[in-house]
Scaffold this motif. Structure first.
Motif, PDB file in Angstrom:
ATOM      1  N   VAL A  91      18.836  63.353  83.598  1.00  0.00           N
ATOM      2  CA  VAL A  91      18.418  64.452  82.937  1.00  0.00           C
ATOM      3  C   VAL A  91      19.841  64.651  82.038  1.00  0.00           C
ATOM      4  O   VAL A  91      19.482  65.299  80.900  1.00  0.00           O
ATOM      5  CB  VAL A  91      18.357  65.744  83.868  1.00  0.00           C
ATOM      6  N   GLY A  92      21.088  64.602  82.533  1.00  0.00           N
ATOM      7  CA  GLY A  92      22.076  64.721  81.828  1.00  0.00           C
ATOM      8  C   GLY A  92      22.222  64.011  80.583  1.00  0.00           C
ATOM      9  O   GLY A  92      22.628  64.246  79.514  1.00  0.00           O
ATOM     10  N   LEU A  93      21.956  62.591  80.774  1.00  0.00           N
ATOM     11  CA  LEU A  93      21.757  61.701  79.576  1.00  0.00           C
ATOM     12  C   LEU A  93      20.930  62.364  78.336  1.00  0.00           C
ATOM     13  O   LEU A  93      20.983  62.396  77.270  1.00  0.00           O
ATOM     14  CB  LEU A  93      21.317  60.373  79.835  1.00  0.00           C
ATOM     15  N   LEU A  94      19.670  62.579  78.832  1.00  0.00           N
ATOM     16  CA  LEU A  94      18.687  63.071  77.870  1.00  0.00           C
ATOM     17  C   LEU A  94      19.013  64.376  77.340  1.00  0.00           C
ATOM     18  O   LEU A  94      18.761  64.506  75.965  1.00  0.00           O
ATOM     19  CB  LEU A  94      17.272  63.173  78.744  1.00  0.00           C
ATOM     20  N   ALA A  95      19.854  65.373  77.910  1.00  0.00           N
ATOM     21  CA  ALA A  95      20.442  66.596  77.400  1.00  0.00           C
ATOM     22  C   ALA A  95      21.453  66.271  76.318  1.00  0.00           C
ATOM     23  O   ALA A  95      21.290  66.943  75.385  1.00  0.00           O
ATOM     24  CB  ALA A  95      20.780  67.362  78.510  1.00  0.00           C
ATOM     25  N   THR A 146      22.142  54.407  84.383  1.00  0.00           N
ATOM     26  CA  THR A 146      21.420  55.467  83.997  1.00  0.00           C
ATOM     27  C   THR A 146      21.172  55.165  82.454  1.00  0.00           C
ATOM     28  O   THR A 146      19.739  55.148  82.005  1.00  0.00           O
ATOM     29  CB  THR A 146      22.112  56.624  83.869  1.00  0.00           C
ATOM     30  N   TYR A 147      21.951  54.541  81.747  1.00  0.00           N
ATOM     31  CA  TYR A 147      21.779  54.132  80.363  1.00  0.00           C
ATOM     32  C   TYR A 147      20.649  52.927  80.467  1.00  0.00           C
ATOM     33  O   TYR A 147      19.578  52.740  79.597  1.00  0.00           O
ATOM     34  CB  TYR A 147      22.854  53.485  79.768  1.00  0.00           C
ATOM     35  N   ALA A 199      17.127  53.001  78.757  1.00  0.00           N
ATOM     36  CA  ALA A 199      16.596  51.995  77.551  1.00  0.00           C
ATOM     37  C   ALA A 199      15.331  51.265  77.824  1.00  0.00           C
ATOM     38  O   ALA A 199      14.536  51.069  77.052  1.00  0.00           O
ATOM     39  CB  ALA A 199      17.805  51.045  77.462  1.00  0.00           C
ATOM     40  N   GLU A 200      15.230  51.049  79.379  1.00  0.00           N
ATOM     41  CA  GLU A 200      14.002  50.149  79.741  1.00  0.00           C
ATOM     42  C   GLU A 200      12.793  51.223  79.638  1.00  0.00           C
ATOM     43  O   GLU A 200      11.704  50.867  79.260  1.00  0.00           O
ATOM     44  CB  GLU A 200      14.104  49.849  81.059  1.00  0.00           C
ATOM     45  N   ARG A 201      12.839  52.496  79.644  1.00  0.00           N
ATOM     46  CA  ARG A 201      11.905  53.352  79.850  1.00  0.00           C
ATOM     47  C   ARG A 201      11.534  53.853  78.125  1.00  0.00           C
ATOM     48  O   ARG A 201      10.404  54.483  77.933  1.00  0.00           O
ATOM     49  CB  ARG A 201      11.912  54.535  80.417  1.00  0.00           C
ATOM     50  N   GLY A 202      12.351  53.472  77.395  1.00  0.00           N
ATOM     51  CA  GLY A 202      12.124  53.818  75.987  1.00  0.00           C
ATOM     52  C   GLY A 202      12.743  55.126  75.759  1.00  0.00           C
ATOM     53  O   GLY A 202      12.451  55.792  74.438  1.00  0.00           O
ATOM     54  N   ASP A 203      13.333  56.069  76.685  1.00  0.00           N
ATOM     55  CA  ASP A 203      13.682  57.175  76.279  1.00  0.00           C
ATOM     56  C   ASP A 203      15.275  57.464  75.733  1.00  0.00           C
ATOM     57  O   ASP A 203      15.541  58.297  75.245  1.00  0.00           O
ATOM     58  CB  ASP A 203      13.998  58.055  77.859  1.00  0.00           C
ATOM     59  N   HIS A 227      20.504  46.289  77.675  1.00  0.00           N
ATOM     60  CA  HIS A 227      19.145  46.320  77.614  1.00  0.00           C
ATOM     61  C   HIS A 227      18.762  46.929  76.255  1.00  0.00           C
ATOM     62  O   HIS A 227      19.126  48.283  76.226  1.00  0.00           O
ATOM     63  CB  HIS A 227      18.226  46.631  78.712  1.00  0.00           C
ATOM     64  N   GLY A 228      18.070  46.487  75.278  1.00  0.00           N
ATOM     65  CA  GLY A 228      17.547  47.131  74.368  1.00  0.00           C
ATOM     66  C   GLY A 228      18.576  47.867  73.390  1.00  0.00           C
ATOM     67  O   GLY A 228      19.775  47.283  72.834  1.00  0.00           O
TER      68      GLY A 228
END
Length: 546
Positions: free
Chosen positions: A197-201, A231-232, A236-240, A272-273
């Motif tokens: 959640v922190g990364l996406l925020a 976390t990264y 990256a794997e999820r495309g988020d 990854h990605g």
């Protein structure tokens, strides 16, 4: 493949301001830019009065940490002891958590830059509190945290840090550098979901400021934060993870060359990605505010007399001269925190040990470069080492006036943030924010780089330029935050607007190149684009032809 034309604005190509002209995108690439690009898009967006530029790239940021702090007890909006205590009290009343975690306080808000446990005890007497400051080189703790960690007057200072003590020798409530670990190791582990959640925020906040890529300056265990590599990788794997990110793996300063195989393994595991862990971060020294930045001569006391300390070299210079070539041979870029003039010199000496071809290929860089001896300014260009500038700090704010200049002395005080001299010497400038240490707004940093003042600051920082001869031209500042930082991330197809470049760009609400320099920081982001698609500010687009 659908084309989009951004029509009616001005454009900056990543190196030069080009004036009026449209920018044409096809899919995820730029296919044209200039006054002749008219009527070629399937879709036309009116950007009249705006500036279209490559997306900003932050060359030194802690995105997960910044995002995580936004979800916790966030002190970054405060400016005084009273602000911070009110925020902590309100957070503690709302959150029934075993520890109060967060951070973001500014040192000038407290005498000597050192808050006390007693203040925190007034608002949180029953639960431990651990709050790193904005630069994350110190932490504010309450008595309960000290008690749980077993820290008392008999606890020795660690070799890489210091426990602030009162007149009686008891811990006062501020822990510097490595002393933070004495409490941080007792903090409950942050969950995988909290980090995510922190990364996406953090990503959402950076995108809102026009930042389309960055280098995360610590991917590893440090100051109560766990390794963000997993976390990264997951994002990256999820495309988020939609931004392009390079991770700088943390060099554990209590270890030596034996950690190199671990770093190689983690590079392979995490990559990854859109995330690649191809850099290694070494923290060579600390910060001047707590006398841990490595200087070539002792700090001064408030009376102007030499003290007994000239700061800390966290990595022995001899080991550094062995580690940097070894990391280079393993294919790692090396990203070094160096703030004091001795720390900068030790770092440049280590880079000089790397064969020139390899050194230039890997694009090594030195972050912060606060105090640089004049004899070392020209070495950046000669060695092909980039200067990673946190330009927002180069002003006469309270921290500079109260916690830097008195202890550096008159001559050394003039060696600070020599961006102008570095630029004139031919050094490559790249820029980053060090968020959450300070704001991640690139336009605020660019403003300070070109005016040596702080935009919107009604006090001294906004009125009196700090060493104005060290200002850089506006084009150079924009280039440092776009093509320069993209270069240091080995993204030669980003940070520029030219045919074939990736269509990562930012649209500003005005053209800073046509207005007064003292208004540069007033520009705002109208929209941010990744791969030719708006990811922020899409509701502000004026599409004149679908």
């Amino acid at each position: 493949m659908r084309t989009v034309e951004l029509r009616g604005g001005s454009w900056f190509d990543g190196h030069r301001y080009r004036g009026q002209g449209s920018v044409l995108l096809c899919g995820n690439r730029v296919v044209g830019a200039g006054p002749d690009v008219v009527g070629e898009g399937d879709s036309v967006v009116d950007v009249s009065g705006a500036l279209v530029a490559p997306g900003f790239v932050d060359a030194h940021v802690h995105a997960v940490q910044g995002g995580l702090e936004r979800t916790r007890c966030d002190l970054s909006a405060g400016n005084s002891r009273e602000d911070y205590l009110a925020t902590v009290a309100a957070y503690a009343a709302d959150e029934d958590r075993p520890w109060i975690l967060g951070g973001g306080w500014a040192m000038p808000a407290f005498p000597g830059g050192t808050p006390t446990a007693g203040d925190l005890d007034q608002v949180v007497p029953d639960r431990p509190v651990f709050l790193p400051n904005r630069d994350h080189h110190g932490a504010w703790v309450n008595s309960r945290a000290l008690e749980l960690a077993g820290i008392d007057r008999h606890t020795p200072d660690p070799v890489d840090g210091r426990i602030e003590r009162d007149a009686d020798g008891d811990p006062a409530g501020t822990l510097h550098e490595g002393a933070m670990r004495l409490v941080a190791r007792h903090v409950p582990p942050t969950t995988e979901e909290e980090y995510y959640v922190g990364l996406l925020a953090g990503q959402a906040h950076l995108l809102s400021l026009g930042v389309t890529g960055w280098q995360d300056a610590i991917v590893g265990d440090y100051a109560g934060m766990d390794d963000a590599g997993p976390t990264y990788r997951r994002a990256a794997e999820r495309g988020d993870l939609v931004a392009s990110v390079v991770g700088a793996l943390w060099w554990e300063r209590e270890r030596g060359l034996e950690q190199l195989p671990d770093l190689v393994d983690r590079r392979q595991q995490y990559g990854h990605g859109r995330f690649q862990a191809t850099s290694v971060k070494i923290m060579q020294d600390g910060v001047p505010e707590n006398f841990t930045a490595a200087m070539s001569s002792p700090y001064l006391d408030r009376c102007g007399h030499a003290t007994s300390t000239s700061g800390l070299s966290f990595v022995d210079p001899e080991l550094l001269r062995a580690a940097v070539p070894a990391l280079s041979e393993a294919g790692f870029q090396v990203h070094v925190h160096a703030i004091g003039d001795r720390g900068v010199r030790e770092t440049l000496d280590a880079f000089a040990m790397v064969p020139e071809t390899l050194r230039r290929e890997l694009r090594h860089h030195v972050a912060h470069v606060q105090v640089v001896h004049p004899d070392d300014v020209g070495r950046f260009a000669r060695l092909g080492v980039a200067a990673n500038c946190q330009a927002l700090w180069a002003c006469l704010d309270d921290q500079m006036v109260e916690l830097n200049l008195p202890f550096l002395g008159e001559e050394r005080g003039t060696w600070q943030y020599p961006f102008g001299d570095l630029h004139r010497s031919g050094a490559r400038l790249v820029m980053g924010s060090d968020w959450p240490v300070t704001s991640p707004d690139p336009l605020a940093a660019i403003h300070t780089a070109v005016t040596r003042t702080s935009f919107g600051d009604p006090g001294r920082a906004g009125l009196e330029p700090f060493l104005p001869e060290q200002a850089v031209p506006l084009e150079a500042a924009f280039a440092a935050y776009t093509s320069g930082s993209a270069w240091v991330n080995h993204r030669d197809d980003a940070g520029v607007l030219r045919p074939g470049a990736v269509a990562d760009l930012v649209v500003l609400d005005r053209d800073p190149f046509t207005g007064p320099l003292d208004e540069v920081g007033g520009a705002r982001v109208r929209s941010t684009w990744l791969d030719g698609v708006p990811v922020h500010g899409a509701d502000t687009l004026n599409e004149i032809r679908p």
